[in-house]
Design a protein around this motif. Structure first.
Motif, mmCIF file in Angstrom:
data_model
loop_
_atom_site.group_PDB
_atom_site.id
_atom_site.type_symbol
_atom_site.label_atom_id
_atom_site.label_comp_id
_atom_site.label_asym_id
_atom_site.label_seq_id
_atom_site.Cartn_x
_atom_site.Cartn_y
_atom_site.Cartn_z
ATOM 1 N N GLY A 119 0.827 -1.193 -0.042
ATOM 2 C CA GLY A 119 0.051 0.066 -0.022
ATOM 3 C C GLY A 119 0.898 1.355 0.015
ATOM 4 O O GLY A 119 0.652 2.165 -0.463
ATOM 5 N N LEU A 120 2.039 1.275 0.874
ATOM 6 C CA LEU A 120 2.780 2.339 0.756
ATOM 7 C C LEU A 120 3.630 2.713 -0.724
ATOM 8 O O LEU A 120 3.426 3.846 -0.834
ATOM 9 N N SER A 121 3.879 1.541 -1.428
ATOM 10 C CA SER A 121 4.621 1.615 -2.400
ATOM 11 C C SER A 121 3.561 2.240 -3.576
ATOM 12 O O SER A 121 3.875 2.999 -4.279
ATOM 13 N N GLY A 122 2.376 1.765 -3.529
ATOM 14 C CA GLY A 122 1.476 2.099 -4.132
ATOM 15 C C GLY A 122 0.981 3.568 -4.275
ATOM 16 O O GLY A 122 0.752 4.338 -5.461
ATOM 17 N N ALA A 123 0.835 4.100 -3.117
ATOM 18 C CA ALA A 123 0.924 5.487 -2.996
ATOM 19 C C ALA A 123 1.803 6.193 -3.306
ATOM 20 O O ALA A 123 1.804 7.371 -4.387
ATOM 21 N N LEU A 124 3.057 5.832 -3.232
ATOM 22 C CA LEU A 124 4.334 6.703 -3.688
ATOM 23 C C LEU A 124 4.245 6.821 -5.145
ATOM 24 O O LEU A 124 4.523 7.750 -5.677
ATOM 25 N N TYR A 125 4.060 5.447 -5.569
ATOM 26 C CA TYR A 125 3.773 5.310 -7.007
ATOM 27 C C TYR A 125 3.027 6.087 -7.797
ATOM 28 O O TYR A 125 3.186 6.997 -8.762
ATOM 29 N N SER A 126 1.720 6.428 -7.268
ATOM 30 C CA SER A 126 0.827 7.312 -7.604
ATOM 31 C C SER A 126 1.204 8.541 -7.618
ATOM 32 O O SER A 126 0.923 9.408 -8.734
ATOM 33 N N TYR A 127 1.751 9.247 -6.633
ATOM 34 C CA TYR A 127 2.216 10.415 -6.627
ATOM 35 C C TYR A 127 3.334 10.826 -7.444
ATOM 36 O O TYR A 127 3.509 11.985 -8.229
ATOM 37 N N HIS A 128 4.281 9.871 -7.592
ATOM 38 C CA HIS A 128 5.540 9.888 -8.368
ATOM 39 C C HIS A 128 5.232 9.968 -9.878
ATOM 40 O O HIS A 128 5.543 10.905 -10.708
ATOM 41 N N GLN A 129 4.225 9.307 -10.127
ATOM 42 C CA GLN A 129 3.854 9.149 -11.675
ATOM 43 C C GLN A 129 2.960 9.918 -11.998
ATOM 44 O O GLN A 129 2.670 10.373 -13.152
ATOM 45 N N GLY A 130 2.125 10.466 -10.998
ATOM 46 C CA GLY A 130 0.925 11.344 -11.472
ATOM 47 C C GLY A 130 -0.116 10.661 -12.203
ATOM 48 O O GLY A 130 -0.865 11.342 -12.874
ATOM 49 N N PHE A 131 -0.197 9.492 -11.940
ATOM 50 C CA PHE A 131 -1.240 8.585 -12.616
ATOM 51 C C PHE A 131 -1.263 7.289 -12.010
ATOM 52 O O PHE A 131 -0.426 6.406 -11.257
ATOM 53 N N ILE A 132 -2.531 6.424 -11.955
ATOM 54 C CA ILE A 132 -2.875 5.055 -11.411
ATOM 55 C C ILE A 132 -3.763 4.688 -12.282
ATOM 56 O O ILE A 132 -4.809 5.385 -12.783
ATOM 57 N N GLY A 133 -3.632 3.463 -12.768
ATOM 58 C CA GLY A 133 -4.713 2.939 -13.646
ATOM 59 C C GLY A 133 -4.903 1.347 -13.321
ATOM 60 O O GLY A 133 -4.248 0.655 -12.493
ATOM 61 N N PRO A 134 -5.904 0.868 -13.818
ATOM 62 C CA PRO A 134 -6.322 -0.483 -13.779
ATOM 63 C C PRO A 134 -5.232 -1.361 -13.948
ATOM 64 O O PRO A 134 -5.054 -2.379 -13.164
ATOM 65 N N GLY A 135 -4.100 -1.255 -14.940
ATOM 66 C CA GLY A 135 -3.136 -2.258 -14.941
ATOM 67 C C GLY A 135 -2.109 -2.013 -13.574
ATOM 68 O O GLY A 135 -1.393 -2.872 -13.571
ATOM 69 N N ASN A 136 -2.471 -1.067 -12.640
ATOM 70 C CA ASN A 136 -1.348 -0.960 -11.704
ATOM 71 C C ASN A 136 -1.997 -1.979 -10.592
ATOM 72 O O ASN A 136 -1.513 -1.999 -9.529
ATOM 73 N N MET A 137 -3.265 -2.642 -10.825
ATOM 74 C CA MET A 137 -3.597 -3.795 -9.653
ATOM 75 C C MET A 137 -4.108 -4.908 -10.213
ATOM 76 O O MET A 137 -4.498 -5.623 -9.546
ATOM 77 N N GLY A 138 -3.462 -5.233 -11.503
ATOM 78 C CA GLY A 138 -3.767 -6.561 -12.356
ATOM 79 C C GLY A 138 -2.659 -7.470 -12.078
ATOM 80 O O GLY A 138 -1.708 -7.317 -11.569
ATOM 81 N N PRO A 139 -3.145 -8.540 -12.559
ATOM 82 C CA PRO A 139 -2.140 -9.857 -12.601
ATOM 83 C C PRO A 139 -0.795 -9.441 -13.217
ATOM 84 O O PRO A 139 0.384 -10.156 -12.892
ATOM 85 N N GLY A 140 -0.799 -8.532 -14.267
ATOM 86 C CA GLY A 140 0.504 -8.377 -14.815
ATOM 87 C C GLY A 140 1.522 -7.824 -14.106
ATOM 88 O O GLY A 140 2.739 -8.254 -13.850
ATOM 89 N N LEU A 141 1.164 -6.898 -13.182
ATOM 90 C CA LEU A 141 2.232 -6.212 -12.128
ATOM 91 C C LEU A 141 2.351 -7.033 -10.961
ATOM 92 O O LEU A 141 3.659 -7.061 -10.550
ATOM 93 N N SER A 142 1.337 -7.832 -10.677
ATOM 94 C CA SER A 142 1.506 -9.051 -9.674
ATOM 95 C C SER A 142 2.720 -9.959 -10.174
ATOM 96 O O SER A 142 3.512 -10.342 -9.053
ATOM 97 N N THR A 143 2.643 -10.488 -11.474
ATOM 98 C CA THR A 143 3.650 -11.393 -11.754
ATOM 99 C C THR A 143 4.959 -10.653 -11.965
ATOM 100 O O THR A 143 5.908 -11.144 -11.471
ATOM 101 N N THR A 144 5.009 -9.161 -12.126
ATOM 102 C CA THR A 144 6.374 -8.623 -12.513
ATOM 103 C C THR A 144 7.012 -8.502 -10.815
ATOM 104 O O THR A 144 8.213 -8.725 -10.740
ATOM 105 N N ALA A 145 6.196 -8.469 -9.734
ATOM 106 C CA ALA A 145 6.907 -8.306 -8.525
ATOM 107 C C ALA A 145 7.316 -10.000 -8.386
ATOM 108 O O ALA A 145 8.455 -9.943 -7.707
ATOM 109 N N VAL A 146 6.745 -10.905 -8.734
ATOM 110 C CA VAL A 146 7.055 -12.340 -8.690
ATOM 111 C C VAL A 146 8.698 -12.208 -9.298
ATOM 112 O O VAL A 146 9.663 -13.010 -8.569
ATOM 113 N N ILE A 147 8.643 -11.841 -10.420
ATOM 114 C CA ILE A 147 10.031 -11.828 -11.410
ATOM 115 C C ILE A 147 11.161 -11.124 -10.869
ATOM 116 O O ILE A 147 12.336 -11.524 -10.632
ATOM 117 N N TYR A 148 10.586 -9.823 -10.153
ATOM 118 C CA TYR A 148 11.741 -9.100 -9.437
ATOM 119 C C TYR A 148 12.312 -10.014 -8.259
ATOM 120 O O TYR A 148 13.521 -10.023 -8.165
#
Length: 347
Positions: A233-262
């Motif tokens: 949740g903290l990282s999501g808030a920082l991302y939202s303010y830093h990018q000036g944008f938040i969208g559906p893709g930021n809560m979907g399986p794509g980003l979740s899988t990216t975290a696994v890969i990282y």
């Protein structure tokens, strides 16, 4: 020679060196890149995503919870602070960041209650698909909800404020992201080396045996899962303010899988591994996408690199320089024996 303690003192030279090297690099980087705002912005985003990757590592690397829904807590928290800024005209750092962490914590606790705290012990696949389904359903819901911008998401998000001071893209936000990463890292490091960390180590090694000894394994998993939601949740808030944008893709399986890969690319179960994985992948992506000759198919090259590392180095990049014993750690201290050997050697 006297036996060394197995608790970590004298046993983690390389891991500690890697942690210090990463910290020093992040502290020095903005002063070396004063004329490259694009790179400062890139590294700021990397640090924010590193916090997100650590949240997954707390689930999988330390607790054995395969969460394919970490982006749900990331994205929902980002939407919450964006809506608070738009509808309530409020973006004070002392209010919105705790709100984002509370949102991630409560949402993760709700999922933990359904997936982990039932009468029957859930399988890893059940939890993985449960979190994946939640992430996918949230993405589809937001994509068709006009109040939150539908498929276009929310943009022009109000700047994060501390009094009258506004955190803008550049050195200011870099400092905030670095401080957040360090605090999150230290908090997680404290947890995994505490008594709770001992329980988590037992869960990771042999969950059934720990349950046999009377530990309520699923309760401990639920606690860690909820805490990981707070971090996301903290990282999501920082991302939202830093990018000036938040969208559906930021809560979907794509980003979740990216975290696994990282996490897997850098080395799961180490805390610093996800940070290294995030840095490596994002810098590699940035570099490959900037080469004209391979611009159209650079994701394929990146995918092959990731596949090769995961196949031939399951411990991740960190496993190349840090032993398995040092990464996983061991607990307890061995008693020193008298020089004569046995217990009757000297009196």
């Amino acid at each position: 020679m006297p036996a060394k303690s197995l608790g970590g003192r004298g046993r983690r030279p390389f891991l500690l060196a890697v942690e210090l090297l990463v910290l020093v690099s992040l502290v020095v980087a903005p002063f070396l890149l004063l004329d490259r705002l694009d790179l400062i912005t890139l590294i700021t985003n990397i640090m924010i995503l590193s916090i997100f990757a650590i949240s997954f590592d707390m689930c999988w690397g330390f607790s054995g919870i395969m969460s394919f829904g970490q982006a749900l807590f990331f994205g929902v928290s980002g939407y919450v602070v964006a809506l608070v800024g738009r509808d309530l005209d409020f973006s004070a750092i002392w209010g919105v960041l705790p709100l984002a962490m509370l949102t991630g914590l409560l949402l993760a606790f709700v999922f933990a209650a359904f997936l982990l705290l039932g009468r029957k012990t859930p399988s890893a696949i059940f939890v993985a698909f449960g979190t994946l389904t939640g992430s996918y359903a949230a993405e589809r819901l937001v994509s068709g909800w006009q109040y939150v911008g539908a498929g276009n998401g929310l943009s022009s998000i109000k700047l994060l404020q501390l009094g009258s001071y506004e955190f803008i893209e550049g050195f200011e936000f870099y400092t905030l992201a670095l401080l957040s990463l360090v605090l999150v890292y230290l908090a997680c490091r404290f947890i995994v080396r505490s008594q709770l960390g001992l329980v988590l180590a037992g869960i990771r090694q042999n969950e059934e045996r720990l349950a046999f000894f009377g530990y309520r394994v699923q309760v401990f998993k639920a606690l860690v899962f909820s805490f990981a939601g707070l971090i996301a949740g903290l990282s999501g808030a920082l991302y939202s303010y830093h990018q000036g944008f938040i969208g559906p893709g930021n809560m979907g399986p794509g980003l979740s899988t990216t975290a696994v890969i990282y996490c897997l690319f850098g080395g799961a179960g180490t805390l610093i591994g996800p940070v290294i994985g995030t840095v490596a992948i994002e810098l590699l992506s940035y570099g490959l996408s900037d080469v004209d000759a391979i611009r159209q198919f650079w994701p394929v090259i990146l995918g092959l690199v990731l596949l090769i590392v995961v196949m031939f180095q399951p411990a991740g990049l960190l496993g190349l320089i840090v032993s398995t014993r040092e990464r996983i750690g061991s607990y307890g201290a061995s008693r020193r024996r008298p020089a004569g050997g046995g217990r009757h050697a000297a009196s």
